[in-house]
Design a protein around this motif. Structure first.
Motif, PDB file in Angstrom:
ATOM      1  N   ALA A 150       0.832  -1.205   0.000  1.00  0.00           N
ATOM      2  CA  ALA A 150       0.000   0.000   0.000  1.00  0.00           C
ATOM      3  C   ALA A 150       0.865   1.253   0.000  1.00  0.00           C
ATOM      4  O   ALA A 150       0.586   2.235  -0.699  1.00  0.00           O
ATOM      5  N   VAL A 151       1.960   1.216   0.783  1.00  0.00           N
ATOM      6  CA  VAL A 151       2.882   2.356   0.814  1.00  0.00           C
ATOM      7  C   VAL A 151       3.551   2.528  -0.548  1.00  0.00           C
ATOM      8  O   VAL A 151       3.709   3.653  -1.048  1.00  0.00           O
ATOM      9  N   LYS A 152       3.937   1.435  -1.172  1.00  0.00           N
ATOM     10  CA  LYS A 152       4.567   1.496  -2.492  1.00  0.00           C
ATOM     11  C   LYS A 152       3.640   2.126  -3.516  1.00  0.00           C
ATOM     12  O   LYS A 152       4.056   2.952  -4.341  1.00  0.00           O
ATOM     13  N   ARG A 153       2.358   1.723  -3.483  1.00  0.00           N
ATOM     14  CA  ARG A 153       1.398   2.270  -4.452  1.00  0.00           C
ATOM     15  C   ARG A 153       1.198   3.768  -4.225  1.00  0.00           C
ATOM     16  O   ARG A 153       1.088   4.536  -5.187  1.00  0.00           O
ATOM     17  N   ALA A 156       4.190   5.548  -5.503  1.00  0.00           N
ATOM     18  CA  ALA A 156       4.251   5.501  -6.968  1.00  0.00           C
ATOM     19  C   ALA A 156       3.388   6.598  -7.579  1.00  0.00           C
ATOM     20  O   ALA A 156       3.758   7.198  -8.594  1.00  0.00           O
ATOM     21  N   LYS A 157       2.246   6.874  -6.948  1.00  0.00           N
ATOM     22  CA  LYS A 157       1.377   7.939  -7.439  1.00  0.00           C
ATOM     23  C   LYS A 157       2.052   9.303  -7.321  1.00  0.00           C
ATOM     24  O   LYS A 157       1.741  10.237  -8.044  1.00  0.00           O
ATOM     25  N   GLN A 158       2.998   9.393  -6.377  1.00  0.00           N
ATOM     26  CA  GLN A 158       3.721  10.645  -6.175  1.00  0.00           C
ATOM     27  C   GLN A 158       5.033  10.674  -6.963  1.00  0.00           C
ATOM     28  O   GLN A 158       5.826  11.603  -6.824  1.00  0.00           O
TER      29      GLN A 158
END
Length: 239
Positions: A150-153, A156-158
């Motif tokens: 969840a942190v990776k996703r 990634a959006k940022q």
């Protein structure tokens, strides 16, 4: 004047006590060690054991080859064989959460006693509890991985990547905190039901049976056992 003969007290049986915490940080702070020692002392006194030696270790219990990384436990097993005495632990996961590892200890033919389960637990039951403990570890690991993903996703959006060790530790802490919060909340919700059965004089094993009959599942959707009831009571009361 006739006097009744004094009845001799039963001889105390020797035993070794094994205490373990899983990280050097826990070892320095002593987290959990005092509670483990208290549980063993209480059990030894009630069951007629004299603790001949206290063995304390700071090491992970993960993995089938854990014994090679836990010299204190290996030492305790060797001493236990010489004394023909059992090794007492407060909880099964102080030995390991790995079924194969527990089976290996049983194959070594050194008896070990888990205070939570009692002195007369048969091998099948020990295997069962080891399997449940291993499953619990896997579930916790999966939740931590899900939190990490969840942190990776989000990063990634940022336009960022999870390359910072601080981010990794943060994700792991969040996953552990989330699991603990859910467990605490569930324990608080089910405790009144358990206390109601206790007031009727039911044992923890009977309470587990009643919860299963009523269709009440554990937090993870499984069946209740005596050990599950004990864990929920302790968690709800902060023991």
């Amino acid at each position: 004047m006739n006097t009744a003969p004094t009845q001799a007290k039963p001889a105390q049986r020797p035993a070794l006590a094994y205490l373990r915490v899983s990280t050097s940080d826990q070892g320095r702070r002593g987290n959990g060690l005092a509670a483990q020692r208290e549980a063993v002392e209480r059990f030894a006194k009630s069951e007629g054991f004299t603790v001949a030696e206290w063995v304390t270790e700071v090491e992970t219990g993960k993995g089938q080859d854990a014994l090679t990384r836990r010299p204190k436990l290996a030492e305790a097993l060797t001493t236990a064989r010489k004394l023909k005495a059992p090794v007492i632990v407060s909880k099964l996961d102080r030995l390991s959460r790995d079924v194969a590892f527990i089976s290996g200890l049983m194959a070594a033919r050194v008896p070990f006693i888990v205070t939570e389960l009692g002195a007369d637990v048969d091998p099948f039951t020990l295997h069962l509890f080891a399997a449940l403990s291993q499953k619990e570890r896997a579930l916790i690991s999966n939740r931590t991985k899900e939190a990490l993903q969840a942190v990776k996703r989000r990063l990634a959006k940022q336009g960022k990547k999870l390359g910072n060790p601080t981010n990794l530790r943060t994700a792991q802490r969040k996953g552990a905190a989330s699991t603990k919060a859910a467990s605490d909340r569930f324990a608080g919700e089910v405790l009144p039901i358990i206390e109601g059965y206790k007031a009727k004089g039911l044992t923890v094993r009977e309470i587990a049976g009643e919860l299963n009959k009523r269709g009440v599942t554990t937090l993870r959707g499984g069946a209740w056992h005596a050990s599950t009831v004990v864990k929920v009571i302790k968690r709800a009361k902060g023991i």
